[in-house]
Enzyme design. Structure first.
Site, PDB file in Angstrom:
ATOM      1  N   CYS A 237       0.794  -1.105   0.072  1.00  0.00           N
ATOM      2  CA  CYS A 237       0.035   0.138  -0.003  1.00  0.00           C
ATOM      3  C   CYS A 237       0.782   1.308  -0.008  1.00  0.00           C
ATOM      4  O   CYS A 237       0.364   2.460  -0.296  1.00  0.00           O
ATOM      5  CB  CYS A 237      -1.049   0.021   1.273  1.00  0.00           C
ATOM      6  SG  CYS A 237      -2.016  -1.492   1.327  1.00  0.00           S
TER       7      CYS A 237
ATOM      8  N   HIS B 106      -3.820   7.037   1.621  1.00  0.00           N
ATOM      9  CA  HIS B 106      -3.856   5.548   1.175  1.00  0.00           C
ATOM     10  C   HIS B 106      -5.409   5.309   1.469  1.00  0.00           C
ATOM     11  O   HIS B 106      -5.719   5.220   2.748  1.00  0.00           O
ATOM     12  CB  HIS B 106      -3.090   4.659   1.536  1.00  0.00           C
ATOM     13  CG  HIS B 106      -3.507   3.175   1.468  1.00  0.00           C
ATOM     14  ND1 HIS B 106      -3.857   2.640   0.176  1.00  0.00           N
ATOM     15  CD2 HIS B 106      -3.399   2.177   2.352  1.00  0.00           C
ATOM     16  CE1 HIS B 106      -4.247   1.530   0.431  1.00  0.00           C
ATOM     17  NE2 HIS B 106      -4.121   1.133   1.485  1.00  0.00           N
TER      18      HIS B 106
ATOM     19  N   ASN C 293     -10.282  -0.744  -1.406  1.00  0.00           N
ATOM     20  CA  ASN C 293      -8.659  -0.431  -1.186  1.00  0.00           C
ATOM     21  C   ASN C 293      -8.173  -1.226  -2.315  1.00  0.00           C
ATOM     22  O   ASN C 293      -8.143  -2.419  -2.723  1.00  0.00           O
ATOM     23  CB  ASN C 293      -8.112  -1.251   0.143  1.00  0.00           C
ATOM     24  CG  ASN C 293      -6.984  -1.117   0.545  1.00  0.00           C
ATOM     25  OD1 ASN C 293      -6.121  -0.755  -0.476  1.00  0.00           O
ATOM     26  ND2 ASN C 293      -6.522  -1.413   1.657  1.00  0.00           N
TER      27      ASN C 293
HETATM   28  N1  COA Z   1     -18.924  -9.675   6.819  1.00  0.00           N
HETATM   29  C1  COA Z   1     -19.658 -10.014   7.982  1.00  0.00           C
HETATM   30  N2  COA Z   1     -18.932 -10.426   9.075  1.00  0.00           N
HETATM   31  C2  COA Z   1     -17.567 -10.410   9.057  1.00  0.00           C
HETATM   32  C3  COA Z   1     -16.989 -10.025   7.706  1.00  0.00           C
HETATM   33  C4  COA Z   1     -17.533  -9.552   6.796  1.00  0.00           C
HETATM   34  N3  COA Z   1     -17.083  -9.389   5.403  1.00  0.00           N
HETATM   35  N4  COA Z   1     -15.593 -10.252   7.963  1.00  0.00           N
HETATM   36  C5  COA Z   1     -15.363 -10.424   9.481  1.00  0.00           C
HETATM   37  N5  COA Z   1     -16.552 -10.897   9.790  1.00  0.00           N
HETATM   38  C6  COA Z   1     -17.033 -10.967  11.137  1.00  0.00           C
HETATM   39  C7  COA Z   1     -15.810 -11.751  11.780  1.00  0.00           C
HETATM   40  O1  COA Z   1     -15.601 -13.170  11.489  1.00  0.00           O
HETATM   41  C8  COA Z   1     -15.943 -11.607  13.284  1.00  0.00           C
HETATM   42  O2  COA Z   1     -17.032 -12.192  13.883  1.00  0.00           O
HETATM   43  P1  COA Z   1     -17.029 -13.066  15.294  1.00  0.00           P
HETATM   44  O3  COA Z   1     -17.005 -11.909  16.229  1.00  0.00           O
HETATM   45  O4  COA Z   1     -18.208 -13.830  15.334  1.00  0.00           O
HETATM   46  O5  COA Z   1     -15.849 -13.798  15.523  1.00  0.00           O
HETATM   47  C9  COA Z   1     -16.695 -10.067  13.188  1.00  0.00           C
HETATM   48  O6  COA Z   1     -16.945  -9.941  12.121  1.00  0.00           O
HETATM   49  C10 COA Z   1     -15.604  -8.956  13.578  1.00  0.00           C
HETATM   50  O7  COA Z   1     -16.187  -7.852  13.709  1.00  0.00           O
HETATM   51  P2  COA Z   1     -15.563  -6.629  14.304  1.00  0.00           P
HETATM   52  O8  COA Z   1     -14.659  -7.237  15.510  1.00  0.00           O
HETATM   53  O9  COA Z   1     -16.474  -5.724  14.740  1.00  0.00           O
HETATM   54  O10 COA Z   1     -14.517  -6.247  13.134  1.00  0.00           O
HETATM   55  P3  COA Z   1     -13.678  -5.307  13.107  1.00  0.00           P
HETATM   56  O11 COA Z   1     -14.267  -3.803  13.935  1.00  0.00           O
HETATM   57  O12 COA Z   1     -12.064  -5.388  13.540  1.00  0.00           O
HETATM   58  O13 COA Z   1     -13.461  -4.665  11.489  1.00  0.00           O
HETATM   59  C11 COA Z   1     -12.037  -4.720   9.991  1.00  0.00           C
HETATM   60  C12 COA Z   1     -12.662  -5.570  10.921  1.00  0.00           C
HETATM   61  C13 COA Z   1     -11.316  -5.926   8.765  1.00  0.00           C
HETATM   62  C14 COA Z   1     -13.032  -4.009   9.133  1.00  0.00           C
HETATM   63  C15 COA Z   1     -11.035  -4.031  10.689  1.00  0.00           C
HETATM   64  O14 COA Z   1     -10.344  -4.587  11.704  1.00  0.00           O
HETATM   65  C16 COA Z   1     -10.132  -3.095   9.725  1.00  0.00           C
HETATM   66  O15 COA Z   1     -10.921  -2.162   8.933  1.00  0.00           O
HETATM   67  N6  COA Z   1      -8.737  -3.323   9.677  1.00  0.00           N
HETATM   68  C17 COA Z   1      -7.899  -2.783   8.874  1.00  0.00           C
HETATM   69  C18 COA Z   1      -8.066  -3.425   7.741  1.00  0.00           C
HETATM   70  C19 COA Z   1      -7.361  -2.583   6.624  1.00  0.00           C
HETATM   71  O16 COA Z   1      -7.242  -1.390   6.315  1.00  0.00           O
HETATM   72  N7  COA Z   1      -6.457  -3.417   5.740  1.00  0.00           N
HETATM   73  C20 COA Z   1      -5.510  -2.798   4.985  1.00  0.00           C
HETATM   74  C21 COA Z   1      -4.681  -2.305   5.283  1.00  0.00           C
HETATM   75  S1  COA Z   1      -3.662  -1.473   4.001  1.00  0.00           S
END
Ligand code: COA
Length: 334
Positions: free
Chosen positions: A113, A261, A291
């Protein structure tokens, strides 16, 4: 002193729009979940037959046209991607051929990224050192072919999209306060977190590179520790902005536009708040593209420029964080 001026920008995204509702028909997810946690509403996916090189060449041609120059005037091509068309050679040489450029250097950057930010820093360094007069920097990605589109891969599959963006930088001898230039760049890496966001296989150090068993286990798909990435990203985005402004001797209220980004709208909003930036100082288009890793900043830059968000003399910050971990920023006088 020689300055490195951005003289053209361009972008190229596939025509196929994939909405959150489309994804919900492929895996256990929902529009509400995706919008609430990421801000993403749709992304672009290629159709079979389109290559990474096609996207890169499309964005590059638009940037060359915007700059009013021919590919034959390029002295260096810098191509950033984490999804090359093949293991080797790199995509830079494919782009050199596709554009009909002279046999100039074609450099590949593997900084995920942060690739475009590394690319702008490298282009500016070459220009200021007198090694090149005109440099093309491209970020290009195809994620749609690499993702696990089952429930197992839903955390990644909803985030990423395909596309490419490009910028042409040229040496100028402009003088005076308001001259267009890349004023400062800061680059960082922290490999201890490599496995928090990575694609393990195929591996160059494993005999045979990958086995059928490993493919069945899904070890060729990208993996991400979303929480860890989120926490580090917010912190490093803020640090990089602060550092590059200090390096350039610029106050944050003088910055016209920050193009982060496009990782996740929540990350962008947290950085905007923590850094006390006005909403109009920060550019977002993740809602439409997801992204696109190395391509996200140059796509946004091309759109911001075409939307009239930048006038010559404005101060612009490009800032990125991603797999590696890597992070960095460029301070540019437009
Ligand atoms: N749809 C529905 N549910 C999903 C899912 C999807 N696409 N992806 C994951 N889940 C579920 C998980 O299995 C988990 O379930 P569980 O609680 O039963 O185990 C739950 O959602 C996790 O939810 P939550 O804890 O609220 O997620 P989060 O707030 O951590 O958000 C991300 C997840 C990925 C959006 C967040 O962690 C994030 O933005 N991280 C950075 C990602 C990023 O920017 N990456 C690129 C960097 S360059």
């Amino acid at each position: 002193m020689t300055c490195a001026k951005v003289i053209g920008t361009g972008h190229c995204v596939p025509e196929r729009v994939v909405t959150n509702h489309d994804l919900a028909r492929m895996m256990d997810t929902s529009d509400e979940w995706i919008v609430e946690r990421t801000g993403i509403r749709e992304r672009r996916w290629i159709t079979p037959g389109t290559t990474l090189d096609d996207l890169a060449a499309g964005a590059s041609r638009m940037a060359l046209q915007d700059a009013g120059i021919e590919a034959g005037e390029l002295d260096l091509i810098i191509c950033a991607t984490l999804n090359p068309d093949c293991f080797f050679p790199g995509n830079g040489v494919l782009l050199q051929h596709a554009l009909g450029a002279r046999t100039v250097g074609a450099m590949d950057l593997r900084n995920q990224c942060t690739g475009f930010v590394y690319g702008v820093a490298t282009a500016a360094a070459h220009i200021k050192a007198g090694f090149a007069r005109t440099v093309l920097v491209v970020g290009t990605e195809i994620h749609s072919t690499s993702m696990d589109l089952t429930d197992r891969g839903r955390d990644i599959a909803v985030l990423f999209g395909d596309g490419a963006g490009a910028a042409v930088l040229r040496a100028t001898g402009d003088q005076g306060e308001g001259r267009s230039d890349v004023l400062a760049s800061v680059l960082h890496s922290q490999g201890e977190f490599a496995r928090e966001l990575w694609c393990e296989l195929p591996s160059g150090s494993q005999p045979g590179r990958i086995t059928a068993e490993q493919i069945a286990e899904g070890r060729h798909y990208p993996l991400m520790n979303g929480r860890a990435v989120y926490t580090h990203a917010v912190r490093r985005f803020c640090e990089a902005i602060r550092e590059v402004l200090e390096a350039g001797g610029v106050a944050k209220q003088d910055v016209k536009l920050v193009i982060p980004h496009q990782a996740n709208l929540r990350i962008t909003e947290a950085v905007t708040k923590r850094f006390d930036l006005a909403p109009e100082q920060v550019f977002s288009n993740i809602q439409r593209y997801g992204n696109t890793t190395a391509a996200s900043i140059p796509i946004a830059l091309s759109e911001a420029s075409r939307e009239g968000r930048l006038a010559r003399g404005d101060l612009l910050v490009l800032v990125a964080f991603g797999s590696g971990f890597t992070w960095g920023a460029n301070l540019i006088r437009w």
